[in-house]
Motif scaffolding. Structure first.
Motif, PDB file in Angstrom:
ATOM      1  N   GLU A  88       0.844  -1.127   0.119  1.00 30.60           N
ATOM      2  CA  GLU A  88       0.025   0.052   0.032  1.00 30.60           C
ATOM      3  C   GLU A  88       0.871   1.383  -0.001  1.00 30.60           C
ATOM      4  O   GLU A  88       0.502   2.225  -0.699  1.00 30.60           O
ATOM      5  N   ARG A  89       1.945   1.232   1.058  1.00 34.10           N
ATOM      6  CA  ARG A  89       2.805   2.289   0.904  1.00 34.10           C
ATOM      7  C   ARG A  89       3.454   2.736  -0.263  1.00 34.10           C
ATOM      8  O   ARG A  89       3.623   3.611  -0.954  1.00 34.10           O
ATOM      9  N   MET A  90       3.843   1.617  -0.897  1.00 31.70           N
ATOM     10  CA  MET A  90       4.585   1.576  -2.172  1.00 31.70           C
ATOM     11  C   MET A  90       3.756   2.017  -3.449  1.00 31.70           C
ATOM     12  O   MET A  90       4.211   2.940  -4.371  1.00 31.70           O
ATOM     13  N   GLU A  91       2.472   1.547  -3.407  1.00 24.46           N
ATOM     14  CA  GLU A  91       1.466   2.164  -4.495  1.00 24.46           C
ATOM     15  C   GLU A  91       1.396   3.562  -4.231  1.00 24.46           C
ATOM     16  O   GLU A  91       1.305   4.471  -5.157  1.00 24.46           O
ATOM     17  N   ALA A  92       1.286   4.268  -2.978  1.00 25.18           N
ATOM     18  CA  ALA A  92       1.145   5.494  -2.644  1.00 25.18           C
ATOM     19  C   ALA A  92       2.569   6.423  -3.008  1.00 25.18           C
ATOM     20  O   ALA A  92       2.346   7.664  -3.608  1.00 25.18           O
ATOM     21  N   GLU A  93       3.417   5.749  -3.118  1.00 22.64           N
ATOM     22  CA  GLU A  93       4.860   6.361  -3.319  1.00 22.64           C
ATOM     23  C   GLU A  93       5.045   6.358  -4.894  1.00 22.64           C
ATOM     24  O   GLU A  93       5.914   6.851  -5.322  1.00 22.64           O
TER      25      GLU A  93
END
Length: 197
Positions: free
Chosen positions: A49-54
């Motif tokens: 999820e964090r990687m998608e947001a970044e």
């Protein structure tokens, strides 16, 4: 480097191979790099999820599992490939491995050689099983993936695992002999005397 960040690079590397869901990533990690790297579901999903947001990974598609749940399949982005390549070029951060077996052996005089011998025997049995599994992975990688451009890199990591397990088995045999000699000559500890009553 923090484990969470390293988790991100393991995910990026796997997504470079093909788009995957969190479940697929967990399986791929276990099948390929599992002899030297593991990630829990608790790390994978928040990292995705964090990687998608970044902007390092993007949703590729959604699939329905046989149980009816919707599974998100992610792919690596160009930015994710760049970040992974930058990380791969950086020097490896040294670390001290935490090894509970060696810690227990170090303090083994507190309980006597029988307990330590039991720990070594269990570790040896686990290593025999892991070595057999890793040999199958090695055969599969070299046979089914013949000619694949990443094969030499995969083989190097598998080879390190094989040699490490073979060395561990030799050490287990030496430790077993030493502990058996100790068991024949050592005086029982207070705990062992109580256990014999």
């Amino acid at each position: 480097m923090a484990r969470e960040n390293t988790c991100q690079f393991a995910i990026l590397g796997m997504l470079c191979r093909e788009p995957m869901s969190g479940y697929g990533l967990r399986q791929a990690i276990a099948r390929t790099v599992g002899h030297f790297w593991q990630e829990s579901y608790g790390n994978l999903y928040p990292a995705l999820e964090r990687m998608e947001a970044e902007g390092l990974a993007a949703l590729d598609r959604e699939e329905r599992s046989p149980g009816g749940r919707v599974r998100k399949v992610y792919r690596v982005t160009a930015k994710g490939r760049r970040v992974l390549a930058e990380w791969l070029r950086r020097p490896v951060v040294p670390h001290v491995e935490r090894n509970e077996l060696l810690l227990k052996l170090f303090f083994g005089a507190q309980v006597g050689p029988k307990s330590s011998l039991a720990h070594v025997e269990r570790s040896r049995a686990e290593a025999v099983g892991l070595l057999a599994a890793l040999r199958l992975i090695d055969e599969d990688v070299r046979g089914a993936r013949k000619g694949h451009p990443e094969l030499p890199y995969w083989h190097l990591s598998v080879r390190a695992g094989l040699l490490g397990l073979e060395a561990h088995l030799r050490w287990c045999d030496e430790a077993r002999e030493a502990l058996q000699r100790l068991a024949h000559t050592a005086r029982p500890t207070t705990k062992e005397k109580r256990d014999e009553r």
